[in-house]
Design a protein around this motif. Structure first.
Motif, PDB file in Angstrom:
ATOM      1  N   THR A  21     -38.213 -33.606  30.902  1.00  0.00           N
ATOM      2  CA  THR A  21     -38.817 -33.132  29.294  1.00  0.00           C
ATOM      3  C   THR A  21     -37.719 -33.415  28.206  1.00  0.00           C
ATOM      4  O   THR A  21     -37.861 -32.951  27.230  1.00  0.00           O
ATOM      5  CB  THR A  21     -38.930 -31.485  29.433  1.00  0.00           C
ATOM      6  OG1 THR A  21     -37.742 -31.054  30.071  1.00  0.00           O
ATOM      7  CG2 THR A  21     -39.971 -31.111  30.429  1.00  0.00           C
ATOM      8  N   SER A  22     -36.477 -33.972  28.592  1.00  0.00           N
ATOM      9  CA  SER A  22     -35.491 -34.651  27.444  1.00  0.00           C
ATOM     10  C   SER A  22     -34.970 -33.172  26.946  1.00  0.00           C
ATOM     11  O   SER A  22     -34.269 -33.139  26.011  1.00  0.00           O
ATOM     12  CB  SER A  22     -35.955 -35.060  26.725  1.00  0.00           C
ATOM     13  OG  SER A  22     -36.900 -36.303  27.026  1.00  0.00           O
ATOM     14  N   LYS A  23     -34.853 -32.004  27.732  1.00  0.00           N
ATOM     15  CA  LYS A  23     -34.298 -30.877  27.272  1.00  0.00           C
ATOM     16  C   LYS A  23     -33.109 -30.527  28.152  1.00  0.00           C
ATOM     17  O   LYS A  23     -32.349 -29.619  27.879  1.00  0.00           O
ATOM     18  CB  LYS A  23     -35.136 -29.352  27.453  1.00  0.00           C
ATOM     19  CG  LYS A  23     -36.535 -29.983  26.672  1.00  0.00           C
ATOM     20  CD  LYS A  23     -36.208 -29.972  25.082  1.00  0.00           C
ATOM     21  CE  LYS A  23     -37.424 -30.237  24.468  1.00  0.00           C
ATOM     22  NZ  LYS A  23     -37.342 -30.586  22.874  1.00  0.00           N
ATOM     23  N   GLY A  24     -32.722 -31.352  28.987  1.00  0.00           N
ATOM     24  CA  GLY A  24     -31.765 -30.864  30.116  1.00  0.00           C
ATOM     25  C   GLY A  24     -30.065 -30.738  29.415  1.00  0.00           C
ATOM     26  O   GLY A  24     -29.358 -30.324  29.924  1.00  0.00           O
ATOM     27  N   GLY A  65     -43.782 -26.757  38.348  1.00  0.00           N
ATOM     28  CA  GLY A  65     -43.799 -25.376  37.618  1.00  0.00           C
ATOM     29  C   GLY A  65     -42.458 -25.446  36.767  1.00  0.00           C
ATOM     30  O   GLY A  65     -42.421 -24.747  35.726  1.00  0.00           O
ATOM     31  N   ALA A  66     -41.209 -26.061  37.024  1.00  0.00           N
ATOM     32  CA  ALA A  66     -39.995 -25.812  36.306  1.00  0.00           C
ATOM     33  C   ALA A  66     -40.297 -26.671  34.880  1.00  0.00           C
ATOM     34  O   ALA A  66     -39.755 -26.172  34.044  1.00  0.00           O
ATOM     35  CB  ALA A  66     -39.025 -26.554  37.230  1.00  0.00           C
ATOM     36  N   ILE A  67     -40.992 -27.757  35.228  1.00  0.00           N
ATOM     37  CA  ILE A  67     -41.327 -28.651  33.887  1.00  0.00           C
ATOM     38  C   ILE A  67     -42.027 -27.566  32.765  1.00  0.00           C
ATOM     39  O   ILE A  67     -41.889 -27.739  31.658  1.00  0.00           O
ATOM     40  CB  ILE A  67     -42.072 -29.860  34.317  1.00  0.00           C
ATOM     41  CG1 ILE A  67     -41.293 -30.906  34.940  1.00  0.00           C
ATOM     42  CG2 ILE A  67     -42.569 -30.606  33.012  1.00  0.00           C
ATOM     43  CD1 ILE A  67     -41.894 -32.041  35.564  1.00  0.00           C
ATOM     44  N   VAL A  72     -42.320 -24.751  27.766  1.00  0.00           N
ATOM     45  CA  VAL A  72     -42.764 -23.276  27.229  1.00  0.00           C
ATOM     46  C   VAL A  72     -41.610 -22.660  26.408  1.00  0.00           C
ATOM     47  O   VAL A  72     -41.488 -22.298  25.358  1.00  0.00           O
ATOM     48  CB  VAL A  72     -43.336 -22.390  28.224  1.00  0.00           C
ATOM     49  CG1 VAL A  72     -43.667 -21.217  27.713  1.00  0.00           C
ATOM     50  CG2 VAL A  72     -44.745 -23.009  28.547  1.00  0.00           C
ATOM     51  N   VAL A  73     -40.553 -22.490  27.303  1.00  0.00           N
ATOM     52  CA  VAL A  73     -39.111 -22.060  26.808  1.00  0.00           C
ATOM     53  C   VAL A  73     -38.589 -22.818  25.758  1.00  0.00           C
ATOM     54  O   VAL A  73     -38.306 -22.247  24.686  1.00  0.00           O
ATOM     55  CB  VAL A  73     -38.199 -21.881  27.855  1.00  0.00           C
ATOM     56  CG1 VAL A  73     -36.767 -21.408  27.366  1.00  0.00           C
ATOM     57  CG2 VAL A  73     -38.629 -20.819  28.817  1.00  0.00           C
ATOM     58  N   SER A  74     -38.571 -24.204  25.621  1.00  0.00           N
ATOM     59  CA  SER A  74     -38.016 -25.008  24.481  1.00  0.00           C
ATOM     60  C   SER A  74     -38.964 -24.992  23.401  1.00  0.00           C
ATOM     61  O   SER A  74     -38.413 -25.144  22.236  1.00  0.00           O
ATOM     62  CB  SER A  74     -38.060 -26.338  25.237  1.00  0.00           C
ATOM     63  OG  SER A  74     -39.049 -26.965  25.230  1.00  0.00           O
ATOM     64  N   PHE A  75     -40.519 -24.627  23.456  1.00  0.00           N
ATOM     65  CA  PHE A  75     -41.204 -24.534  22.526  1.00  0.00           C
ATOM     66  C   PHE A  75     -40.798 -23.377  21.767  1.00  0.00           C
ATOM     67  O   PHE A  75     -40.966 -23.362  20.447  1.00  0.00           O
ATOM     68  CB  PHE A  75     -42.542 -24.463  22.847  1.00  0.00           C
ATOM     69  CG  PHE A  75     -43.659 -24.346  21.962  1.00  0.00           C
ATOM     70  CD1 PHE A  75     -44.047 -25.246  21.034  1.00  0.00           C
ATOM     71  CD2 PHE A  75     -44.281 -23.132  21.672  1.00  0.00           C
ATOM     72  CE1 PHE A  75     -44.822 -24.959  19.972  1.00  0.00           C
ATOM     73  CE2 PHE A  75     -45.009 -22.758  20.827  1.00  0.00           C
ATOM     74  CZ  PHE A  75     -45.578 -23.961  19.768  1.00  0.00           C
ATOM     75  N   PHE A  76     -40.729 -22.353  22.206  1.00  0.00           N
ATOM     76  CA  PHE A  76     -40.390 -21.018  21.575  1.00  0.00           C
ATOM     77  C   PHE A  76     -38.951 -20.942  21.309  1.00  0.00           C
ATOM     78  O   PHE A  76     -38.673 -20.471  20.028  1.00  0.00           O
ATOM     79  CB  PHE A  76     -40.943 -19.980  22.383  1.00  0.00           C
ATOM     80  CG  PHE A  76     -42.244 -19.569  22.722  1.00  0.00           C
ATOM     81  CD1 PHE A  76     -43.143 -19.094  21.744  1.00  0.00           C
ATOM     82  CD2 PHE A  76     -42.857 -19.930  23.986  1.00  0.00           C
ATOM     83  CE1 PHE A  76     -44.254 -19.022  21.845  1.00  0.00           C
ATOM     84  CE2 PHE A  76     -44.230 -19.350  24.091  1.00  0.00           C
ATOM     85  CZ  PHE A  76     -44.948 -19.282  23.031  1.00  0.00           C
ATOM     86  N   VAL A  77     -37.911 -21.448  21.808  1.00  0.00           N
ATOM     87  CA  VAL A  77     -36.677 -21.185  21.255  1.00  0.00           C
ATOM     88  C   VAL A  77     -36.415 -22.394  20.369  1.00  0.00           C
ATOM     89  O   VAL A  77     -35.594 -22.226  19.419  1.00  0.00           O
ATOM     90  CB  VAL A  77     -35.607 -21.438  22.702  1.00  0.00           C
ATOM     91  CG1 VAL A  77     -34.097 -21.390  22.293  1.00  0.00           C
ATOM     92  CG2 VAL A  77     -35.853 -20.222  23.436  1.00  0.00           C
TER      93      VAL A  77
END
Length: 82
Positions: A21-24, A65-67, A72-77
């Motif tokens: 997801t390029s958020k790592g 599931g982790a993706i 979802v977390v990166s969308f809200f944060v």
């Protein structure tokens, strides 16, 4: 000993999900472990226990599931506060 393996595999699953997801890079190891363990529970709950397994976690549903968790977390944060 099983708990230690679950944490290690959870961290790897979270790191894989972060890389996909390029958020790592913005997540630390603790967040990777949490994303991997929570994502594993969600992925296995939604998709079942199929595919190869390590430390009692089905890898493919766990990564999916982790993706979902990381996205979802990166969308809200990541939202800016206007």
């Amino acid at each position: 000993m099983h708990f230690l393996w679950a944490l290690i595999i959870g961290a790897i699953i979270g790191a894989i999900a972060g890389a996909i997801t390029s958020k790592g890079k913005s997540m630390g190891w603790f967040a990777n472990i949490i994303a991997g363990l929570v994502g594993s529970a969600i992925g296995e709950g939604l998709l079942g226990h199929w595919g190869p397994q390590l430390a009692g976690m089905a890898l493919i549903p766990s990564i999916i599931g982790a993706i979902i968790v990381v996205a979802v977390v990166s969308f809200f944060v990541g939202r800016s506060k206007d």
